[in-house]
Design an enzyme around this catalytic site. Structure first.
Site, PDB file in Angstrom:
ATOM      1  N   ASP A 228       0.858  -1.139   0.017  1.00  0.00           N
ATOM      2  CA  ASP A 228       0.041  -0.013   0.182  1.00  0.00           C
ATOM      3  C   ASP A 228       1.023   1.081  -0.174  1.00  0.00           C
ATOM      4  O   ASP A 228       2.048   1.101   0.405  1.00  0.00           O
ATOM      5  CB  ASP A 228      -0.795   0.052   1.132  1.00  0.00           C
ATOM      6  CG  ASP A 228      -2.201   0.910   0.980  1.00  0.00           C
ATOM      7  OD1 ASP A 228      -2.094   1.887  -0.041  1.00  0.00           O
ATOM      8  OD2 ASP A 228      -3.142   0.612   1.625  1.00  0.00           O
TER       9      ASP A 228
HETATM   10  C1  BGC Z   1      -5.212   3.368  -0.113  1.00  0.00           C
HETATM   11  C2  BGC Z   1      -5.113   2.191  -1.107  1.00  0.00           C
HETATM   12  C3  BGC Z   1      -4.797   3.101  -2.457  1.00  0.00           C
HETATM   13  C4  BGC Z   1      -3.499   3.796  -2.384  1.00  0.00           C
HETATM   14  C5  BGC Z   1      -3.309   4.568  -3.658  1.00  0.00           C
HETATM   15  C6  BGC Z   1      -3.676   4.338  -0.169  1.00  0.00           C
HETATM   16  O1  BGC Z   1      -3.857   5.302   0.748  1.00  0.00           O
HETATM   17  O2  BGC Z   1      -4.847   2.790   1.073  1.00  0.00           O
HETATM   18  O3  BGC Z   1      -6.262   1.560  -1.252  1.00  0.00           O
HETATM   19  O4  BGC Z   1      -4.810   2.133  -3.427  1.00  0.00           O
HETATM   20  O5  BGC Z   1      -3.550   4.651  -1.217  1.00  0.00           O
HETATM   21  O6  BGC Z   1      -4.032   5.529  -3.684  1.00  0.00           O
END
Ligand code: BGC
Length: 839
Positions: A228
């Site tokens: 993530d």
């Molecule tokens: C989220 C993810 C997301 C990523 C990219 C993170 O803060 O938890 O679900 O895909 O950001 O935006």
């Protein structure tokens, strides 16, 4: 698939030196990966996900289709629908040459306080897993990779980057890993995202147990695990734990540290090679390795008629009728008093990374007026937000183009114009293509306030701002401070003032960020900022209620639209209560007391409390319905499309009256102490009082008799989807290595549509095992669409994966004896047939 391609990939990997390999394993930017022309690797492009493909900018980017949120889509209980969603999202991705969509989200609805539940399908692991598999199939058939997220035990947002989810192994296997397992088994996703949190003391991005032993070992999965965003906490431990790719980039904890770890002997170079090989395999699968892929050129635009039809249908069929004394569907010719802030400013998506920049958002007021014309009056309701929001499209216009929206200019220190454009929303993220140091960035919005009066003006975003409304307001050099990097983007701070402005006043806001400039690594995401401009909040609640009651009394039916906003349903923040914000409960009661008939439309992606339930005639859950929201609500209210949804989450009667509640870690730990008994399972087990509505509840627009329920021996074969019914059911597909030969039981029931309209019925099969300590569980479902007066026989198989119990002592799966009770039901509050299993 791997074995055929592996030798070539290994050869390619072998041509790269260590530095070149490591460089590939951290993103190049926020949403892209480094190309490597020497081996024919193109730039891979990633985008959120999960219900709209936003593109390479965090906000303020490309205009794309906004789909209904995951809970609405899931409420159709239909794998066919989910395959279509996957296919359409792949089209949205291909239109912008995106290779990987960051979705679906398949964390479970554990505590209803979780801020991100609207992004995930359900509290049930079977429903979540089967729907996710369908989504992935639909997407990957188009050559676009899906990314299951977030692995694992990431069900709430409080302290999200540090929280340690404490989950016993049986619960992990039987509940939280199960949707991932089902999706892996049935759809072979090409990537998975490791979560922010720790699991049992080990960061999810270092979880060798989950990523190596379970995913790659037991499940034989050969895809890529990415972190993530900014979730990776170490170099060698994460790389050795099975994480392939650090996102975003170009900065991050790997780079030189990983090179050093290999050179010092802490990490074998073969581990790096494995990661690169998986990255190349992903690239090959999405057509970014070797011969460049071709992208279709004739895909539907986000505002095309095709998308309008699809998005209206997808939203309407997932809407759920909770109660109905017969007032719904509304008859044409009925006069309607439409009431509520959500009627005017319908909330179509949740906050955070799931947000997209849609071409338009149809409010319920617009949708219902389009169908009923003069028969509708629209009355604003009470305030629904505590914090100011950016100007809504339509409230401000771009003085240079005259279009609804704002004008954005971004200037460098030397006065160079870096960006100068119209913006459809008064909120954007500034992202620069080049890394720049010590630059002063100045951003200027100009907007024309269409309707004057008492107006709230201000700025949204961290920095030194100057807010000017010539002749009315001048607030130079305000300092608006933020809480931290991610929060500054996801929930930026605001500063506002109220002024009297005449119609057409021109407002200009300037932000100057001094010194330090834009740090490398932040350049793609940049910083969120926005112009705040809206009618000042109405403080006189009694006056608002009186106006609503007066309007309600004058119509045949009052439709009150209430709900949550992105303040409650968002990434990075959990809820504190399921109560509707502001004085919305009082608004419903005031309208119900004055109206002849009252329909409540709940515009929220997740459950809310409904203390006025007995005072109203019908409740329709509209969810977060996407850009066609207002049209879909209108179609559902009038019965032009049946709101055939069934709940994907159990709705409790009060705050705390659910099996899992607190999302606040204690000493950094969040203990999943209810085990596998979340949601309906825990209510049934007596861990919480009976709920207001069970998972699976939903009335649709017809009535049904269920007869002839019986056990039928299975003749073998997999994937039966429900007798004469339509798609949407689960069959008993075998589960390799775990349950082979143990399927063999199905249930049949005849559903007779006794109403006056064609309708879709969803037959749910639950099992209450005889074994002690084993909660009731959904074992399968099947659906049938049946004409009025007709009947269909539906068959549902018991999914063998739900018969397993993780034996903690032996560290292996065990089968529960097939004894106890089978329940055929429309949610456990409406059990239609019980069948004893002989045991
Ligand atoms: C989220 C993810 C997301 C990523 C990219 C993170 O803060 O938890 O679900 O895909 O950001 O935006």
């Amino acid at each position: 698939m791997t074995s055929a391609t592996a030798p070539d990939l290994d050869r390619l990997v072998a041509t790269l030196d260590l530095e070149a390999k490591v460089r590939l394993l951290t993103g190049a930017t926020m949403f892209t990966l480094s190309p490597e022309p020497r081996i024919g690797l193109a730039e891979l492009r990633l985008s959120d996900g999960p219900t709209g493909v936003r593109g390479l900018k965090f906000s303020g980017g490309r205009v794309v289709s906004l789909f209904p949120s995951a809970t609405v889509l899931a409420s159709a209980w239909d794998e066919g629908v989910m395959e279509e969603v996957g296919r359409l999202l792949a089209e949205e991705a291909m239109a912008q040459q995106v290779h990987v969509v960051l979705g679906p989200t398949i964390n479970l609805h554990r505590s209803l306080l979780g801020g991100r539940l609207f992004e995930a399908f359900s509290e049930d692991p079977l429903l979540s897993g089967r729907l996710a598999a369908a989504y992935v199939r639909g997407m990957q058939e188009q050559g676009v990779a899906a990314c299951l997220k977030h692995l694992v035990a990431n069900e709430s947002e409080t302290e999200r980057t540090t929280v340690d989810s404490v989950v016993d192994e049986a619960t992990l296997r039987e509940l939280y890993l199960l949707p991932f397992e089902i999706a892996v088994e049935e759809s072979h996703p090409w990537s998975i995202m490791a979560a922010y949190n720790d699991v049992n003391g080990v960061p999810a991005t270092e979880q060798a147990h989950v990523m190596q032993d379970v995913l790659r070992g037991e499940w034989s999965w050969d895809g890529l695990v990415m972190s993530d965003w900014s979730a990776t906490k170490s170099a060698a431990p994460a790389a050795a734990g099975g994480l392939d790719l650090v996102m975003p980039g170009p900065m991050g904890p790997w780079g030189q540290a990983l090179v050093d770890a290999v050179r010092s002997g802490e990490l074998a170079e073969g581990v790096v090679d494995e990661h690169v090989r998986r990255l190349l395999l992903l690239a090959e699968r999405v057509g970014a390795l070797g011969e460049p892929r071709s992208w279709p050129g004739d895909l539907p635009a986000p505002d095309s008629d095709e998308r309008r039809e699809q998005l209206t249908r997808l939203a309407a069929q997932g809407m759920t009728v909770l109660t109905n004394d017969g007032v719904l569907p509304l008859e044409r010719g009925t006069t309607v008093a439409l009431v509520g802030r959500h009627a005017l400013e319908t909330i179509d998506m949740g906050g955070g990374s799931a947000q997209v920049n849609p071409p338009y958002q149809v409010s319920v007021a617009e949708g219902l007026t389009a169908l009923l014309g003069d028969g509708v009056t629209v009355t604003d309701g009470v305030e629904v937000r505590a914090k100011p929001v950016p100007a809504r499209p339509g409230y401000v216009t771009d003085p240079e183009t005259g279009e609804p929206g704002v004008h954005l200019s971004l200037l460098g220190a030397d006065g160079r114009v870096l960006e100068d454009r119209h913006g459809v929303v008064a909120r954007t993220a500034v992202g620069l293509d080049d890394e720049v140091d010590d630059v002063i960035v100045r951003v200027r919005f100009r907007a024309r306030v269409q309707t004057g009066g008492r107006v709230e003006l201000g700025v949204l975003g961290v920095g030194d701002w100057r807010v000017e409304a010539p002749g009315h307001l001048a607030e130079p050099a305000l300092r608006v401070s933020g809480a931290g990097h991610a929060e500054e983007i996801l929930a930026p701070p605001a500063h506002t003032s109220q002024v009297e402005l005449p119609d057409g006043a021109v407002v200009e806001a300037t932000v100057t960020l001094l010194g330090g400039g834009v740090r490398p690594g932040e350049t793609e995401m940049g910083f969120a900022l926005g112009l705040l401009a809206r009618p000042a909040p109405r403080d006189d609640v009694q006056q608002v209620l009186a106006e609503a009651a007066e309007a309600a009394a004058a119509a045949d039916v009052a439709v009150v639209v209430v709900g949550l906003t992105e303040e409650e349903e968002t990434e990075a923040v959990d809820k504190a209560t399921l109560r509707l914000p502001g004085e919305q409960d009082a608004l419903v009661r005031a309208v119900a007391a004055a109206a002849r008939r009252t329909v409540v439309v709940v515009n929220a992606g997740t459950p809310v409390l409904m203390p006025w339930l007995d005072e109203v005639d019908a409740v329709l859950v509209a969810g977060l319905p996407g850009q066609e929201g207002g049209h879909a609500v209108a179609a559902a209210l009038l019965g032009e499309q049946e709101p055939a949804g069934r709940l994907v989450t159990t709705i409790p009667v009060a705050d705390g009256a659910a099996p899992a509640w607190s999302v606040t870690p204690v000493d950094g730990k969040l203990v999943y102490e209810e085990g596998t008994a979340i949601g309906y399972r825990g209510h049934d087990a007596g861990l919480a009082p009976p709920p207001a509505f069970w998972l699976g509840h939903g009335l649709g627009y017809s009535t049904w008799d269920w007869t002839g329920a019986r056990l039928v021996p299975e003749t073998g074969g997999a994937g039966d989807s429900g007798g004469t019914g339509d798609s949407g059911g689960t069959g008993g597909s075998g589960s390799p290595g775990s349950t082979a030969g143990t399927a063999g039981v199905s249930v049949e029931v005849t559903v007779h549509n006794t109403g006056s309209r064609s309708s879709r019925e969803v037959v749910q099969l639950y099992w209450r095992p005889a074994a002690s300590g084993q909660p009731v569980r959904l074992m399968g479902w099947a659906a049938a669409t049946v004409a009025a007066g007709e009947q269909a026989t539906v068959r549902v198989s018991l999914d063998p994966r739900l018969r397993r119990r993780w034996d903690v002592d032996q560290d292996r799966w065990d089968l529960l004896p097939l004894a106890g009770e089978l329940l055929l039901a429309r949610g456990l509050g409406d059990v239609r047939a019980r069948l004893e299993l002989p045991g």
